[in-house]
Structures are given as structure tokens and as C-alpha cells.
Design a protein around this motif. Structure first.
Motif, short mmCIF file in Angstrom:
data_model
loop_
_atom_site.label_atom_id
_atom_site.label_comp_id
_atom_site.label_asym_id
_atom_site.label_seq_id
_atom_site.Cartn_x
_atom_site.Cartn_y
_atom_site.Cartn_z
N PRO A 253 -4.13 -2.30 118.81
CA PRO A 253 -4.97 -2.36 120.01
C PRO A 253 -6.03 -3.47 119.94
N ARG A 254 -6.62 -3.67 118.75
CA ARG A 254 -7.61 -4.74 118.62
C ARG A 254 -6.99 -6.11 118.86
N ALA A 255 -5.81 -6.32 118.27
CA ALA A 255 -5.14 -7.62 118.41
C ALA A 255 -4.73 -7.87 119.86
N VAL A 256 -4.17 -6.85 120.52
CA VAL A 256 -3.73 -7.01 121.90
C VAL A 256 -4.93 -7.30 122.80
N TYR A 257 -6.00 -6.53 122.63
CA TYR A 257 -7.18 -6.71 123.49
C TYR A 257 -7.83 -8.07 123.24
N GLY A 258 -8.03 -8.41 121.98
CA GLY A 258 -8.69 -9.68 121.65
C GLY A 258 -7.93 -10.88 122.18
N ALA A 260 -5.64 -10.83 124.63
CA ALA A 260 -5.58 -10.78 126.09
C ALA A 260 -6.84 -11.36 126.71
N VAL A 261 -8.00 -11.02 126.15
CA VAL A 261 -9.26 -11.57 126.66
C VAL A 261 -9.30 -13.08 126.49
N ARG A 262 -8.87 -13.56 125.34
CA ARG A 262 -8.90 -15.01 125.10
C ARG A 262 -7.98 -15.75 126.07
N ARG A 263 -6.88 -15.14 126.44
CA ARG A 263 -5.94 -15.81 127.34
C ARG A 263 -6.38 -15.76 128.80
N THR A 264 -7.45 -15.03 129.11
CA THR A 264 -8.00 -15.06 130.46
C THR A 264 -9.15 -16.06 130.58
N GLU A 265 -9.54 -16.67 129.47
CA GLU A 265 -10.62 -17.67 129.52
C GLU A 265 -10.12 -18.94 130.18
N PRO A 266 -10.98 -19.62 130.93
CA PRO A 266 -10.57 -20.88 131.58
C PRO A 266 -10.16 -21.92 130.52
N VAL A 267 -9.14 -22.70 130.83
CA VAL A 267 -8.66 -23.74 129.92
C VAL A 267 -9.24 -25.08 130.37
N PHE A 268 -10.19 -25.59 129.59
CA PHE A 268 -10.78 -26.88 129.89
C PHE A 268 -10.14 -27.96 129.03
N GLU A 269 -10.48 -29.19 129.33
CA GLU A 269 -9.88 -30.32 128.61
C GLU A 269 -10.16 -30.24 127.12
N ASP A 270 -11.38 -29.82 126.76
CA ASP A 270 -11.72 -29.75 125.33
C ASP A 270 -10.91 -28.67 124.62
N LYS A 271 -10.49 -27.62 125.36
CA LYS A 271 -9.67 -26.57 124.75
C LYS A 271 -8.30 -27.12 124.36
N VAL A 272 -7.75 -27.96 125.21
CA VAL A 272 -6.45 -28.57 124.92
C VAL A 272 -6.57 -29.46 123.69
N ALA A 273 -7.65 -30.23 123.62
CA ALA A 273 -7.87 -31.10 122.46
C ALA A 273 -8.06 -30.27 121.19
N PHE A 298 -9.50 -20.21 116.57
CA PHE A 298 -8.64 -19.51 115.63
C PHE A 298 -8.75 -17.99 115.77
N PHE A 299 -7.93 -17.30 114.94
CA PHE A 299 -7.76 -15.85 115.11
C PHE A 299 -9.06 -15.07 114.92
N GLY A 300 -10.03 -15.65 114.22
CA GLY A 300 -11.29 -14.95 113.99
C GLY A 300 -11.98 -14.56 115.28
N GLN A 301 -11.86 -15.43 116.29
CA GLN A 301 -12.48 -15.14 117.58
C GLN A 301 -11.80 -13.96 118.26
N SER A 302 -10.47 -13.92 118.16
CA SER A 302 -9.73 -12.78 118.74
C SER A 302 -10.11 -11.49 118.03
N ASP A 303 -10.23 -11.56 116.69
CA ASP A 303 -10.61 -10.37 115.92
C ASP A 303 -12.00 -9.89 116.33
N LEU A 304 -12.91 -10.84 116.54
CA LEU A 304 -14.28 -10.49 116.92
C LEU A 304 -14.31 -9.79 118.27
N ILE A 305 -13.57 -10.33 119.23
CA ILE A 305 -13.48 -9.70 120.56
C ILE A 305 -12.81 -8.34 120.45
N GLY A 306 -11.75 -8.27 119.66
CA GLY A 306 -11.02 -7.02 119.48
C GLY A 306 -11.88 -5.93 118.87
N ASP A 307 -12.71 -6.31 117.89
CA ASP A 307 -13.62 -5.33 117.27
C ASP A 307 -14.63 -4.79 118.27
#
Length: 307
Positions: A253-258, A260-273, A298-307
């Protein structure tokens, strides 16, 4: 013959490159890798029962591979890491063979086949996973086998129930292999094979009832075998340590939620870079961006959101 002319050099080049890496690279053991190393040593020294008693631990197949490497290395008092890296090399080569068979069955052109195999063997992401003590490396052949057996089941037209049953068992074992490397797939495999139910209805409505029955039999066979085997493993965990799960039940559940939230964030040019700079790893990203910016990708951000 044409396809082999491109495929063989591609496979040979990647095999030479990986052999070179085996002898020149060193595994960095930190974070999750340390946990896998400890679990491998636990299995090697105390056996599977101790693995259950201290659990639920991580998925068992990758720690078992480390335990195997440690056992072999003890025969000549060498480092298990060399054995593990050779094992990873074999997994890459095995994955390339499956990939080649799959692309032949799908009638992919020889040029694309050679390019795909070459990219897979030289990809920074694959190289990093192969030269690290993380479990992702072991998932590659299982994922490819699942796709291969699913394609074979779909393409079967004149075969009988026996042939389809054999494909269902083979596919189910591949799914179980993937689940016991990455337990998250226990949630997704039923959905992945759902098109077989839809196709079965379509064929039945078109009058091809025999093929519809075979496709639905394949789906039911895969789901029944996988669900049964997962239940047995989870029941063993529940009996020994009181938790009916394959691994820590909160990780999914933590991985799925973290994520999922990251994939709803807007994708800006710097994100692609950031994404492009991160392909070879965090070290590469930090050469072009700040440490804080790289950590956000990286995955640490997803883990942080998931927690």
C-alpha cells in the motif's frame, strides 16, 4: 539465418562487457542491499525455518540466490559477491534468450531484435541492477516468461486442453517466480490476464466456442495455481509468525500510494532533464543537479509520501 547474423554479435558483445564488469566492479552494500545480504546469510546458516520465524521478511527468491552464492563461495573461501555477479550475468543472458524467442514468435525484424538485445545488455539501468545487490535483476526472466507464455496461449488455435494446461502451469510458475521476487505483482496478475476472459467471450460469441473455452481454461488455471501457492506460503507465515502475507503487508500500500501521488505531479521541463540524468544512477544526476533535486526523483521520495 539473417536474424542470427545480428543477434549473435549483439549477445557476444554484451556477454564480454558483463564479464569485464564482473571482474572489475564492486558491489556497494547499503540500504536494502544490506538487508538482502543479512537474509541470505540467515538462510545459508540457519535454513528456511529461521527465515519464517523472523518474518515476514522480504520475498524469498533473491535472498535464496545470495544464500546459494555464499554456499558456493565457502567451498574455496572466496567472496560470495563474485559468485553473485556471475549469477546475475547468467540471468541477463537467460533473459536475452527468452527475449529472442519472444521476438521471433512475434515476427520482429532481425535489425530490431539485435538492437533490442544490445540495448538490454548495455543499458545503464540493467547494468546497475546487475552489479548491485538488489532483487530487480531476478525479475527480468520471469517477466519475459510471463509474456512469452501468454503470447503462446493466445496464438494457440489447433491445440487441445492438454497443451493449454501445460502453458497455464508454465505461466503460473513464472508468475509465482515474479511474485516471490516482487510481491506487488500478486495484486496485478489477475488484471494482467483479464484480456483472456474478454477474448474468450468474443470467440464464444463469434461461434468459436472451442477456442473460447481454452482461453478461459488458461486464465482459470493460472489464477488457481498462483492463488493456491500464495495461500500456502502466506499460511506458513501466519502459522509461524502470525502474519498472513508474503512480505511486510504495509509495503505494498505504501508503494502504490507513494508512486500514484508522484505520477499525478505536473511534468515540467526540469523533470524530464532529471529523469534523463538519473538513468545511469544518482551519481550521474548529482553531476548536473543539486542533491535535493535528485532525491526528489528517486524512490526515496515515493517512500516518504507512502509513509
Amino acid at each position: 539465418m539473417m536474424e542470427w547474423q545480428g543477434v549473435l554479435p549483439a549477445c557476444l558483445l554484451t556477454a564480454l562487457y558483463w564479464t569485464y564488469l564482473v571482474f572489475t566492479s564492486k558491489m556497494a552494500i547499503s540500504a536494502d542491499a544490506s538487508g538482502y545480504e543479512e537474509l541470505g546469510r540467515l538462510l545459508q546458516q540457519h535454513g528456511l525455518m529461521s527465515y519464517f520465524v523472523g518474518g515476514p521478511n522480504r520475498e524469498p527468491l533473491f535472498p535464496l540466490s545470495i544464500s546459494f552464492s555464499m554456499t558456493l563461495a565457502n567451498l574455496w573461501n572466496g567472496s560470495y559477491q563474485y559468485v553473485q555477479k556471475f549469477l546475475h550475468l547468467l540471468i541477463i543472458l537467460w533473459s536475452q534468450v527468452i527475449m529472442f524467442i519472444l521476438m521471433r514468435r512475434l515476427k520482429i525484424s532481425p535489425v530490431v531484435m539485435a538492437g533490442t538485445l544490445l540495448y538490454f545488455g548495455l543499458s545503464p539501468a540493467v547494468v546497475n541492477s546487475g552489479m548491485s545487490l538488489f532483487s530487480e535483476i531476478l525479475s527480468y526472466p520471469f517477466v519475459l516468461l510471463i509474456v512469452l507464455f501468454a503470447v503462446q496461449a493466445y496464438q494457440e488455435e489447433g491445440s487441445g486442453l492438454g497443451r493449454m494446461s501445460l502453458l497455464a502451469v508454465s505461466c503460473a510458475l513464472s508468475v509465482l517466480g515474479f511474485i516471490f521476487v516482487k510481491a506487488t505483482f500478486e495484486v496485478g496478475y489477475v488484471i494482467y490476464f483479464l484480456p483472456f476472459c474478454i477474448l474468450a467471450i468474443v470467440f464464444w460469441m463469434k461461434g468459436n466456442k472451442r477456442r473460447g473455452v481454452l482461453l478461459i481454461a488458461f486464465y482459470i488455471g493460472v489464477v488457481a495455481i498462483v492463488a493456491g501457492a500464495c495461500h500456502i506460503y502466506k499460511k506458513a507465515n501466519a502459522t509461524v509468525n502470525g502474519q498472513y502475507s508474503i512480505t511486510d503487508s504495509t509495503r505494498g500500500p505504501r508503494a502504490v500510494y507513494g508512486n500514484a501521488v508522484r505520477r499525478t505531479e505536473p511534468v515540467f521541463e526540469d523533470k524530464v532533464a532529471l529523469a534523463l540524468a538519473s538513468v545511469p544512477g544518482q551519481g550521474s544526476c548529482r553531476k548536473f543537479f543539486t542533491e535535493e533535486a535528485c532525491e526528489s526523483w528517486f524512490f526515496g521520495q515515493s517512500d516518504l509520501i507512502g509513509d
